[in-house]
Motif scaffolding. Structure first.
Motif, PDB file in Angstrom:
ATOM      1  N   THR A  65      -8.062 -35.505 -26.956  1.00 41.05           N
ATOM      2  CA  THR A  65      -8.135 -34.103 -26.062  1.00 41.05           C
ATOM      3  C   THR A  65      -8.820 -33.695 -25.358  1.00 41.05           C
ATOM      4  O   THR A  65      -8.893 -32.551 -24.857  1.00 41.05           O
ATOM      5  CB  THR A  65      -8.265 -32.909 -27.706  1.00 41.05           C
ATOM      6  N   GLU A  66      -9.818 -35.112 -25.035  1.00 42.40           N
ATOM      7  CA  GLU A  66     -10.531 -34.654 -23.742  1.00 42.40           C
ATOM      8  C   GLU A  66      -9.914 -34.454 -22.333  1.00 42.40           C
ATOM      9  O   GLU A  66      -8.885 -35.237 -22.340  1.00 42.40           O
ATOM     10  CB  GLU A  66     -11.403 -35.786 -24.520  1.00 42.40           C
ATOM     11  N   GLU A  67     -10.575 -33.424 -21.741  1.00 42.16           N
ATOM     12  CA  GLU A  67      -9.748 -33.690 -20.462  1.00 42.16           C
ATOM     13  C   GLU A  67     -10.059 -34.852 -19.393  1.00 42.16           C
ATOM     14  O   GLU A  67      -8.698 -34.592 -18.766  1.00 42.16           O
ATOM     15  CB  GLU A  67      -9.444 -31.851 -20.352  1.00 42.16           C
ATOM     16  N   ASN A  68     -11.300 -34.573 -19.058  1.00 42.59           N
ATOM     17  CA  ASN A  68     -11.274 -35.743 -18.539  1.00 42.59           C
ATOM     18  C   ASN A  68     -11.498 -36.493 -19.002  1.00 42.59           C
ATOM     19  O   ASN A  68     -13.082 -36.883 -19.466  1.00 42.59           O
ATOM     20  CB  ASN A  68     -12.511 -35.523 -17.524  1.00 42.59           C
ATOM     21  N   VAL A  69     -11.244 -38.268 -18.858  1.00 46.46           N
ATOM     22  CA  VAL A  69     -11.505 -39.174 -19.409  1.00 46.46           C
ATOM     23  C   VAL A  69     -12.390 -39.625 -18.926  1.00 46.46           C
ATOM     24  O   VAL A  69     -13.338 -40.842 -19.655  1.00 46.46           O
ATOM     25  CB  VAL A  69     -10.232 -39.857 -20.528  1.00 46.46           C
ATOM     26  N   LEU A  70     -12.627 -39.600 -17.441  1.00 44.79           N
ATOM     27  CA  LEU A  70     -13.654 -40.912 -16.458  1.00 44.79           C
ATOM     28  C   LEU A  70     -14.984 -39.942 -16.698  1.00 44.79           C
ATOM     29  O   LEU A  70     -15.967 -40.805 -16.366  1.00 44.79           O
ATOM     30  CB  LEU A  70     -13.166 -40.437 -15.127  1.00 44.79           C
ATOM     31  N   GLU A  71     -15.016 -38.234 -17.040  1.00 46.71           N
ATOM     32  CA  GLU A  71     -16.342 -37.507 -17.082  1.00 46.71           C
ATOM     33  C   GLU A  71     -16.463 -36.609 -18.602  1.00 46.71           C
ATOM     34  O   GLU A  71     -16.523 -35.572 -18.554  1.00 46.71           O
ATOM     35  CB  GLU A  71     -16.203 -36.884 -16.245  1.00 46.71           C
ATOM     36  N   PRO A  72     -15.864 -37.732 -19.773  1.00 46.14           N
ATOM     37  CA  PRO A  72     -15.922 -36.725 -21.172  1.00 46.14           C
ATOM     38  C   PRO A  72     -17.293 -35.782 -21.249  1.00 46.14           C
ATOM     39  O   PRO A  72     -18.373 -36.255 -20.894  1.00 46.14           O
ATOM     40  CB  PRO A  72     -15.854 -37.864 -22.261  1.00 46.14           C
ATOM     41  N   GLU A  73     -16.839 -34.790 -22.171  1.00 43.45           N
ATOM     42  CA  GLU A  73     -18.060 -33.887 -22.393  1.00 43.45           C
ATOM     43  C   GLU A  73     -18.357 -34.503 -23.989  1.00 43.45           C
ATOM     44  O   GLU A  73     -19.281 -34.308 -23.895  1.00 43.45           O
ATOM     45  CB  GLU A  73     -17.455 -32.515 -22.835  1.00 43.45           C
ATOM     46  N   SER A 116      -7.555 -40.615  -9.281  1.00 43.00           N
ATOM     47  CA  SER A 116      -6.292 -40.459  -9.729  1.00 43.00           C
ATOM     48  C   SER A 116      -7.509 -39.863 -10.912  1.00 43.00           C
ATOM     49  O   SER A 116      -8.383 -39.301 -11.485  1.00 43.00           O
ATOM     50  CB  SER A 116      -5.690 -41.634 -11.017  1.00 43.00           C
ATOM     51  N   LYS A 117      -6.202 -38.372 -11.438  1.00 44.54           N
ATOM     52  CA  LYS A 117      -7.135 -37.783 -13.479  1.00 44.54           C
ATOM     53  C   LYS A 117      -6.025 -37.913 -13.909  1.00 44.54           C
ATOM     54  O   LYS A 117      -5.063 -38.142 -13.855  1.00 44.54           O
ATOM     55  CB  LYS A 117      -6.741 -36.659 -12.173  1.00 44.54           C
ATOM     56  N   TRP A 118      -7.242 -38.292 -15.149  1.00 46.14           N
ATOM     57  CA  TRP A 118      -6.114 -38.154 -16.297  1.00 46.14           C
ATOM     58  C   TRP A 118      -5.472 -37.079 -17.279  1.00 46.14           C
ATOM     59  O   TRP A 118      -6.246 -35.997 -17.004  1.00 46.14           O
ATOM     60  CB  TRP A 118      -6.810 -38.895 -17.576  1.00 46.14           C
ATOM     61  N   LEU A 119      -4.173 -36.618 -16.893  1.00 47.72           N
ATOM     62  CA  LEU A 119      -3.955 -34.960 -17.874  1.00 47.72           C
ATOM     63  C   LEU A 119      -2.954 -35.476 -19.217  1.00 47.72           C
ATOM     64  O   LEU A 119      -2.212 -36.013 -19.347  1.00 47.72           O
ATOM     65  CB  LEU A 119      -2.641 -34.894 -16.555  1.00 47.72           C
ATOM     66  N   ALA A 120      -4.087 -35.179 -20.263  1.00 42.96           N
ATOM     67  CA  ALA A 120      -3.826 -35.113 -21.841  1.00 42.96           C
ATOM     68  C   ALA A 120      -2.249 -34.099 -21.705  1.00 42.96           C
ATOM     69  O   ALA A 120      -2.597 -32.756 -21.429  1.00 42.96           O
ATOM     70  CB  ALA A 120      -4.330 -34.393 -22.386  1.00 42.96           C
ATOM     71  N   ALA A 121      -1.481 -35.017 -22.784  1.00 41.92           N
ATOM     72  CA  ALA A 121      -0.277 -34.171 -23.028  1.00 41.92           C
ATOM     73  C   ALA A 121      -0.667 -33.020 -24.995  1.00 41.92           C
ATOM     74  O   ALA A 121      -1.126 -33.771 -25.264  1.00 41.92           O
ATOM     75  CB  ALA A 121       1.244 -34.703 -23.114  1.00 41.92           C
ATOM     76  N   ARG A 122      -0.746 -32.317 -24.788  1.00 42.05           N
ATOM     77  CA  ARG A 122      -0.180 -31.055 -25.798  1.00 42.05           C
ATOM     78  C   ARG A 122       0.678 -31.291 -26.596  1.00 42.05           C
ATOM     79  O   ARG A 122       1.742 -31.133 -26.510  1.00 42.05           O
ATOM     80  CB  ARG A 122      -0.948 -29.996 -24.602  1.00 42.05           C
TER      81      ARG A 122
END
Length: 122
Positions: A65-73, A116-122
């Motif tokens: 569910t992490e929105e930004n896998v390259l800089e995760p919270e 590039s940016k990872w877009l998680a599908a919900r």
């Protein structure tokens, strides 16, 4: 797999590819490659390996569910250091099985300047 099983970085990367990692090469505005980033989405997590240099590698396992896998919270597991050591740790990680069988889905979207940016599908 232990670090002694990885003879070199290339062997470790080939093993990651065999396990389903897909690689992107984020670049700056001039097109210079900043890193080599491998991502594998499985079960309810995303595994990320970022190679900045042979002695500067960061690997993470983050919730799907992490929105930004390259800089995760938030991350579930993290390792950094020398490439052969970190790659061995990543390859030793067990896969996660979500009890309900769901899997994280998403895709990479191209960005400006070769990023590039990872877009998680919900």
């Amino acid at each position: 797999m232990s670090s002694s099983d990885i003879l070199d970085i290339e062997t470790g990367l080939q093993e990651l590819i065999a396990r389903g990692y897909q690689f992107v090469h984020p670049a700056d505005e001039r097109g210079e490659v900043l890193a080599v980033v491998g991502v594998r989405v499985h079960d309810d997590v995303v595994d990320v390996v970022r190679l900045n240099a042979e002695d500067d590698v960061v690997a993470l396992r983050v919730p799907g569910t992490e929105e930004n896998v390259l800089e995760p919270e938030k991350w579930l597991w993290r390792a950094d250091g020398d490439a052969t050591e970190v790659l061995a740790e990543v390859l030793a990680l067990p896969d996660r099985q979500d009890p309900d069988g769901s899997q994280t889905k998403g895709c990479w979207l191209p960005g400006r300047g070769g990023t590039s940016k990872w877009l998680a599908a919900r």
